[in-house]
Motif scaffolding. Structure first.
Motif, PDB file in Angstrom:
ATOM      1  N   ARG A 222       0.805  -1.206   0.000  1.00  0.00           N
ATOM      2  CA  ARG A 222       0.000   0.000   0.000  1.00  0.00           C
ATOM      3  C   ARG A 222       0.843   1.263   0.000  1.00  0.00           C
ATOM      4  NH1 ARG A 222      -3.515  -2.174   4.719  1.00  0.00           N
ATOM      5  NH2 ARG A 222      -1.468  -3.105   4.900  1.00  0.00           N
ATOM      6  N   SER A 223       2.104   1.154   0.451  1.00  0.00           N
ATOM      7  CA  SER A 223       2.923   2.361   0.517  1.00  0.00           C
ATOM      8  C   SER A 223       4.325   2.057   0.010  1.00  0.00           C
ATOM      9  CB  SER A 223       3.003   2.859   1.955  1.00  0.00           C
ATOM     10  OG  SER A 223       3.706   1.908   2.737  1.00  0.00           O
ATOM     11  N   LYS A 224       5.047   3.123  -0.242  1.00  0.00           N
ATOM     12  CA  LYS A 224       6.421   2.993  -0.700  1.00  0.00           C
ATOM     13  C   LYS A 224       7.270   2.274   0.339  1.00  0.00           C
ATOM     14  CE  LYS A 224       8.911   5.957  -3.751  1.00  0.00           C
ATOM     15  NZ  LYS A 224       9.434   7.265  -4.090  1.00  0.00           N
TER      16      LYS A 224
ATOM     17  N   GLU B  87       6.344   0.168   2.526  1.00  0.00           N
ATOM     18  CA  GLU B  87       6.005  -1.252   2.582  1.00  0.00           C
ATOM     19  C   GLU B  87       6.683  -2.006   1.438  1.00  0.00           C
ATOM     20  OE1 GLU B  87       1.887  -3.794   2.909  1.00  0.00           O
ATOM     21  OE2 GLU B  87       1.798  -1.600   3.052  1.00  0.00           O
TER      22      GLU B  87
END
Lengths: 273, 458
Positions: free
Chosen positions: A137-139, A141
């Motif tokens: 979901r995120s950079k 991650e």
């Protein structure tokens, strides 16, 4: 895990040890493969047990790579290839019409004979799978997934300072470990390896073999190899293919010390193949 | 004369070949393994020895003999020529040759008749000498070669060496021709820039090359600002690439990764037929079909579209260069190794994901160079724009108006009878030089990009 399927792959197989019974990750039943009119595999029954390494050995052209490519439907990409019979992953037929082949390949990863990193940076090579499957979901991650995968593939320490440099610039052995990291990054359950060390020198080969033993705790591994020493070193079980037939399958120790079939005996003692 | 001698030499070559080969077979005594070189090499060796020196002599003679004859005539008739200017002397020699060997004679007089007599005398003598020397060379060469034939003779090496020299000579001819063309462009352009300042040509906004015959006529000065031509070329090329790049690239992707083998085998040649259509036919199509269509459609929505528009020419040119883009892109996309496709598919990527994220980035340098080659082709294209884009040197970027391009202006400058010392005519060479420079740079960049791309996978 379904416990009702019992192992009947081959009448000559030695009884499996008690703790291994009924933990099949994948099962193949009556698998025939045709390339056009030519039949390449005949009636193959094989069980692949969870958290084990299984080696597929046999002379060139015996169908072991063909069988391997059936396990994640890579044969779909070959024109005129037809697979019959049943191959199940966690009791689900992967050749069923409703099955999404993309999902199968995400769950059954593959490492090829020749290292084939994409002409992108090391980071982008590993991040490729998670990106196309939208797994993060995120950079931050994504970065964590990349680092973990590289660590598990035993490559992180060598490349941590140059994640942005091209993956094609690595040495052959490093490239192959990059490809393993790339496969791990999608969190597969099974990893298929098609002669992963045939293009590598002995030191790089030793590293990959070591790696396979570590990966076994988290993944199930199927490896095609031409090296019987390699099969003996890395695998718990071994299957011998000959002329499109699965001749014999069993614990690696038993196959190499006490083969039941003459052809297996001849092959492992180097009389043909 | 030249042709007859050439045919005779070919006959010598064939005979010498047969002779050499049969002598070699005789030397082998029925066992070909005893020969160092195959009989065919012996044959070629003798044939080369007999025919090549005579052939070289023939070439040199054909080039040098007329020059020497001119010199001799000039030496003989110093008195007659003393009073003439350089062009007059040349005309004198030309007429004398025409009288002697046939041709169009300007006018004749006694001196010319004498010179003509002298010419034909020289011609007869030199031809006799030439034939004698050639025969001596052929016989002598053939004799020496057959004499030196032994079973151990390494004729293969000799023949291979001669082959290499012949190949080098042919490449040198091609290279020298290119250099000659470039030099003639440069020299004529220098003459142009002596009449029109370099800066005015490159940065002037007015193009009106018509110079009047009399000084008091309107527009007699002529204006040689080439910017409207450059802008027109750029506009049409941009439109063409905007058409060809997406269509060509997407069809290349379809052909290489989606189409079945049989469809691909049928479709690729058909697509390449587009490249074989003569550009003048595209010109008809643009001028008679596409341009009127745009004008009518434009009128329907209330736009003023001139009957010859940059849009029509650009779109048809775009269609013309589709095969360049698609064929070259198809090749580079196919050159991306199958293992990369497998690797991507093995990670669960779909076909389009694989193409967008792996294949196209990997093939990008090749695709870029395909586009650059297509651009340089579009810039140099003439027929379509002559017929469909118009001749008016408007400085505009409105694709609905008529514009003109560098190539169109070169054509119009050189059509009909021209004086080759006026700025108007010489401007064509300057434009040609610019065109050559631009396409050379583009091709150079494209080739460099392709080279770097090749190194990556081989």
């Amino acid at each position: 895990m379904d416990a009702t399927i019992t192992t009947e792959a081959s009448p000559t197989e030695a009884p499996a040890p008690a703790e291994l019974v009924n933990n099949q990750k994948m099962t193949a039943r009556k698998v025939d493969v045709f390339y056009g009119d030519k039949q390449a595999l005949f009636d193959v029954d094989l069980d692949i047990h969870e958290h084990q390494v299984i080696s597929l050995i046999g002379p060139s052209g015996c169908g072991k790579s063909t069988f391997l490519r059936c396990l994640n439907r890579m044969n779909d990409t070959i024109d005129g290839c037809r697979v019959t019979g049943a191959i199940e992953l966690d009791d689900q037929d992967i050749y069923e019409k409703s099955i999404d082949v993309v999902e199968i390949r995400a769950r059954v990863g593959m490492v090829f004979q020749k290292p084939n990193p994409f002409p992108k940076s090391i980071y982008e090579n590993v991040a490729y799978g998670p990106r196309i499957h939208g797994m993060t979901r995120s950079k931050a991650e994504l970065e964590e997934v990349v680092v973990t995968s590289l660590q598990r593939a035993g490559l992180f320490e060598e490349v941590k300072d140059r994640l942005e440099s091209p993956g094609t610039g690595l040495s052959g052995g490093q490239q192959q470990r990059l490809c393993i990291a790339r496969a791990i990054a999608v969190s597969p359950e099974v990893i298929l390896m098609d002669e992963p060390c045939s293009a590598l020198d002995p030191i790089a080969t030793a590293k990959i073999e070591e790696l396979m033993d570590e990966l076994r705790t988290n993944y199930t591994i199927v490896i095609v190899t031409h090296s019987m020493q390699q099969a003996a070193r890395v695998s718990q079980r071994t299957a011998f293919f000959h002329l499109g037939y699965l001749v014999e399958e069993g614990e690696t120790d038993q196959i190499f010390t006490n083969p039941q079939d003459d052809r297996t005996h001849d092959y492992i003692t180097g009389r043909f193949g | 004369m030249f042709l007859a001698l050439l045919i005779a030499l070919i006959a010598v070559f064939v005979v010498a070949y047969l002779l050499g080969a049969s002598r070699a077979r005789a030397l082998s005594g029925g066992d070909p393994a005893r020969l160092h070189s195959l009989p065919s090499y012996h044959g070629s060796y003798v044939a080369i020895a007999a025919a090549l020196p005579a052939f070289l002599l023939l070439i040199v003679w054909s080039i040098a003999a007329p020059i020497i004859a001119d010199r001799m005539v000039l030496g003989q008739f110093t008195d007659a020529i003393a009073g003439m200017t350089q062009p007059e002397a040349e005309a004198f020699l030309r007429d004398a040759r025409a009288i002697a060997f046939g041709g169009i004679v300007g006018f004749t007089d006694a001196t010319k008749e004498a010179a003509a007599e002298f010419y034909s005398g020289i011609r007869t003598t030199t031809n006799t000498i030439l034939i004698l020397i050639m025969a001596a060379l052929a016989l002598g060469g053939g004799y020496l070669a057959t004499r030196s034939q032994t079973a151990e003779k390494r004729t293969r090496q000799v023949v291979e060496r001669v082959m290499m020299i012949v190949l080098i000579a042919c490449s040198v001819v091609a290279i020298l021709t290119t250099i000659g063309i470039v030099l003639s462009l440069i020299f004529e352009s220098i003459r142009f820039f002596q009449k029109v300042p370099f800066t005015e040509f490159l940065f002037g906004l007015q193009w009106s090359p018509q110079t009047a015959l009399r000084a008091d006529q309107v527009g007699s000065a002529g204006a040689f600002g080439a910017v409207p031509l450059f802008v027109g070329t750029l506009l049409i090329t941009t439109i063409a690439i905007a058409v060809a790049a997406p269509i060509g690239l997407l069809s290349a992707i379809y052909l290489s990764d989606y189409a079945g083998k049989r469809f691909r085998a049928a479709a690729k040649p058909v697509l390449e037929v587009l490249a074989g259509i003569p550009t003048v036919v595209y010109g008809f199509f643009a001028a008679l079909t596409v341009a009127p269509f745009f004008r009518r459609s434009g009128e329907a929505v209330g736009l003023t579209v001139s009957s010859e528009s940059a849009l029509a020419a650009g779109i048809v040119m775009g269609i013309m260069i589709i095969p360049f883009v698609s064929s070259l892109s198809d090749d580079v996309i196919n050159a991306v190794p199958q293992t990369l496709r497998d690797g991507s598919a093995g990670l669960g990527a779909t076909k389009s994901e694989t193409i967008r994220k792996v294949i196209l980035p990997a093939a990008l340098p090749g695709i870029v160079s395909a586009l650059i080659l297509a651009i340089s082709r579009a810039i140099g294209e003439t027929m379509i724009v002559v017929m469909a884009a118009g001749l008016a040197a408007n400085l505009t970027i409105n694709p609905l108006e008529a514009v003109t391009t560098v190539t169109v202006q070169i054509v119009t400058l050189l059509i009909g009878d021209q004086e080759f010392d006026s700025a108007k005519t010489l401007a064509a060479f300057a434009l040609g030089l610019v065109l050559f420079g631009v396409t050379l740079v583009l091709n150079f960049i494209a080739l460099r990009v392709v080279q770097r791309y090749r190194e990556q996978y081989d």
